[in-house]
Enzyme design. Structure first.
Site, PDB file in Angstrom:
ATOM      1  N   ARG A   1       0.839  -1.201   0.000  1.00  0.00           N
ATOM      2  CA  ARG A   1       0.000   0.000   0.000  1.00  0.00           C
ATOM      3  C   ARG A   1       0.875   1.251   0.000  1.00  0.00           C
ATOM      4  O   ARG A   1       1.880   1.312   0.708  1.00  0.00           O
ATOM      5  CB  ARG A   1      -0.950  -0.009   1.202  1.00  0.00           C
ATOM      6  CG  ARG A   1      -1.937  -1.160   1.112  1.00  0.00           C
ATOM      7  CD  ARG A   1      -3.170  -0.988   1.980  1.00  0.00           C
ATOM      8  NE  ARG A   1      -3.937  -2.228   1.960  1.00  0.00           N
ATOM      9  CZ  ARG A   1      -4.819  -2.563   1.004  1.00  0.00           C
ATOM     10  NH1 ARG A   1      -5.074  -1.724   0.014  1.00  0.00           N
ATOM     11  NH2 ARG A   1      -5.447  -3.724   1.036  1.00  0.00           N
ATOM     12  N   ASP A   2       0.451   2.235  -0.820  1.00  0.00           N
ATOM     13  CA  ASP A   2       1.178   3.505  -0.887  1.00  0.00           C
ATOM     14  C   ASP A   2       1.078   4.193   0.480  1.00  0.00           C
ATOM     15  O   ASP A   2       0.020   4.234   1.108  1.00  0.00           O
ATOM     16  CB  ASP A   2       0.587   4.398  -1.987  1.00  0.00           C
ATOM     17  CG  ASP A   2       1.531   5.524  -2.368  1.00  0.00           C
ATOM     18  OD1 ASP A   2       2.065   5.491  -3.486  1.00  0.00           O
ATOM     19  OD2 ASP A   2       1.756   6.436  -1.534  1.00  0.00           O
TER      20      ASP A   2
ATOM     21  N   ASN B   1       4.368   6.526 -13.774  1.00  0.00           N
ATOM     22  CA  ASN B   1       5.094   7.776 -14.023  1.00  0.00           C
ATOM     23  C   ASN B   1       6.501   7.431 -14.502  1.00  0.00           C
ATOM     24  O   ASN B   1       7.134   6.507 -13.976  1.00  0.00           O
ATOM     25  CB  ASN B   1       5.146   8.608 -12.743  1.00  0.00           C
ATOM     26  CG  ASN B   1       3.777   9.109 -12.337  1.00  0.00           C
ATOM     27  OD1 ASN B   1       2.969   9.449 -13.197  1.00  0.00           O
ATOM     28  ND2 ASN B   1       3.503   9.147 -11.051  1.00  0.00           N
TER      29      ASN B   1
ATOM     30  N   VAL C   1      10.171   8.053  -7.160  1.00  0.00           N
ATOM     31  CA  VAL C   1      10.969   6.885  -6.762  1.00  0.00           C
ATOM     32  C   VAL C   1      11.417   6.191  -8.043  1.00  0.00           C
ATOM     33  O   VAL C   1      10.580   5.721  -8.835  1.00  0.00           O
ATOM     34  CB  VAL C   1      10.158   5.918  -5.869  1.00  0.00           C
ATOM     35  CG1 VAL C   1      10.993   4.691  -5.541  1.00  0.00           C
ATOM     36  CG2 VAL C   1       9.700   6.615  -4.586  1.00  0.00           C
TER      37      VAL C   1
ATOM     38  N   HIS D   1       7.348   1.189 -11.001  1.00  0.00           N
ATOM     39  CA  HIS D   1       6.188   0.743 -10.212  1.00  0.00           C
ATOM     40  C   HIS D   1       4.910   1.142 -10.927  1.00  0.00           C
ATOM     41  O   HIS D   1       4.836   2.166 -11.596  1.00  0.00           O
ATOM     42  CB  HIS D   1       6.221   1.322  -8.797  1.00  0.00           C
ATOM     43  CG  HIS D   1       6.413   2.804  -8.742  1.00  0.00           C
ATOM     44  ND1 HIS D   1       7.637   3.402  -8.912  1.00  0.00           N
ATOM     45  CD2 HIS D   1       5.535   3.815  -8.560  1.00  0.00           C
ATOM     46  CE1 HIS D   1       7.514   4.711  -8.827  1.00  0.00           C
ATOM     47  NE2 HIS D   1       6.237   4.997  -8.622  1.00  0.00           N
TER      48      HIS D   1
HETATM   49  P1  AMP Z   1       5.941   8.111  -8.151  1.00  0.00           P
HETATM   50  O1  AMP Z   1       5.695   9.545  -7.763  1.00  0.00           O
HETATM   51  O2  AMP Z   1       5.167   7.647  -9.321  1.00  0.00           O
HETATM   52  O3  AMP Z   1       7.421   7.812  -8.260  1.00  0.00           O
HETATM   53  O4  AMP Z   1       5.370   7.256  -6.936  1.00  0.00           O
HETATM   54  C1  AMP Z   1       6.101   6.989  -5.775  1.00  0.00           C
HETATM   55  C2  AMP Z   1       5.101   6.617  -4.733  1.00  0.00           C
HETATM   56  O5  AMP Z   1       5.787   5.953  -3.677  1.00  0.00           O
HETATM   57  C3  AMP Z   1       4.380   7.830  -4.076  1.00  0.00           C
HETATM   58  O6  AMP Z   1       2.983   7.701  -4.304  1.00  0.00           O
HETATM   59  C4  AMP Z   1       4.753   7.715  -2.608  1.00  0.00           C
HETATM   60  O7  AMP Z   1       3.690   8.069  -1.750  1.00  0.00           O
HETATM   61  C5  AMP Z   1       5.147   6.255  -2.475  1.00  0.00           C
HETATM   62  N1  AMP Z   1       6.066   5.936  -1.406  1.00  0.00           N
HETATM   63  C6  AMP Z   1       7.238   6.548  -1.110  1.00  0.00           C
HETATM   64  N2  AMP Z   1       7.830   5.954  -0.066  1.00  0.00           N
HETATM   65  C7  AMP Z   1       7.023   4.932   0.315  1.00  0.00           C
HETATM   66  C8  AMP Z   1       7.086   3.942   1.342  1.00  0.00           C
HETATM   67  N3  AMP Z   1       8.105   3.889   2.211  1.00  0.00           N
HETATM   68  N4  AMP Z   1       6.068   3.054   1.445  1.00  0.00           N
HETATM   69  C9  AMP Z   1       5.024   3.110   0.577  1.00  0.00           C
HETATM   70  N5  AMP Z   1       4.913   4.004  -0.413  1.00  0.00           N
HETATM   71  C10 AMP Z   1       5.894   4.914  -0.541  1.00  0.00           C
END
Ligand code: AMP
Length: 113
Positions: free
Chosen positions: A29-30, A87, A96, A100
């Protein structure tokens, strides 16, 4: 990749709410959900982004979508519909740099933009 947060989650070095795991993929889960269901589906192999994928990665990336479909059914959002987002690169909003798939659902989505 030692400094990649998702690699650390996959290894279990950082806590996460996992909803699925197999040899190729981990889903959790995000931490900052933008919908009632917001799950990240992540290849266990580190790949920075779709932009550096190679042809050999195609089965793996396809598997992310199969897992997304199964999780959507489990979450009860398959019938209503869901959004899958990847993304790619800073300007897209990627924060990140480990590929994903976002699985988003449980509310009405607005148009993309
Ligand atoms: P993006 O912006 O497409 O790279 O998505 C990265 C996602 O990772 C974001 O929606 C963040 O909220 C999520 N995220 C970052 N760190 C964590 C974590 N430790 N556990 C779960 N989700 C995370």
């Amino acid at each position: 990749m030692s400094d990649c947060i998702f690699c650390k989650i996959i290894k279990g070095d950082i806590p996460s709410t996992n909803v699925y795991k197999d040899e190729h993929v981990t889903a959790f889960r995000d931490i900052n959900p933008v919908a009632p269901t917001h799950i990240l589906i992540v290849p266990n192999k580190h790949i920075d982004s779709v932009d550096v994928m190679i042809v050999d990665d195609e089965p793996l990336i396809g598997h992310l979508f199969t897992v997304a479909k199964e999780l959507a059914a489990k979450e009860g959002i398959a019938e209503g519909g869901y959004r899958l987002v990847v993304n790619t690169g800073a300007e897209s909003g990627q924060t990140v740099f480990h590929v994903h798939l976002h699985l988003l659902g449980g509310r009405q989505m607005r148009a993309m933009g």
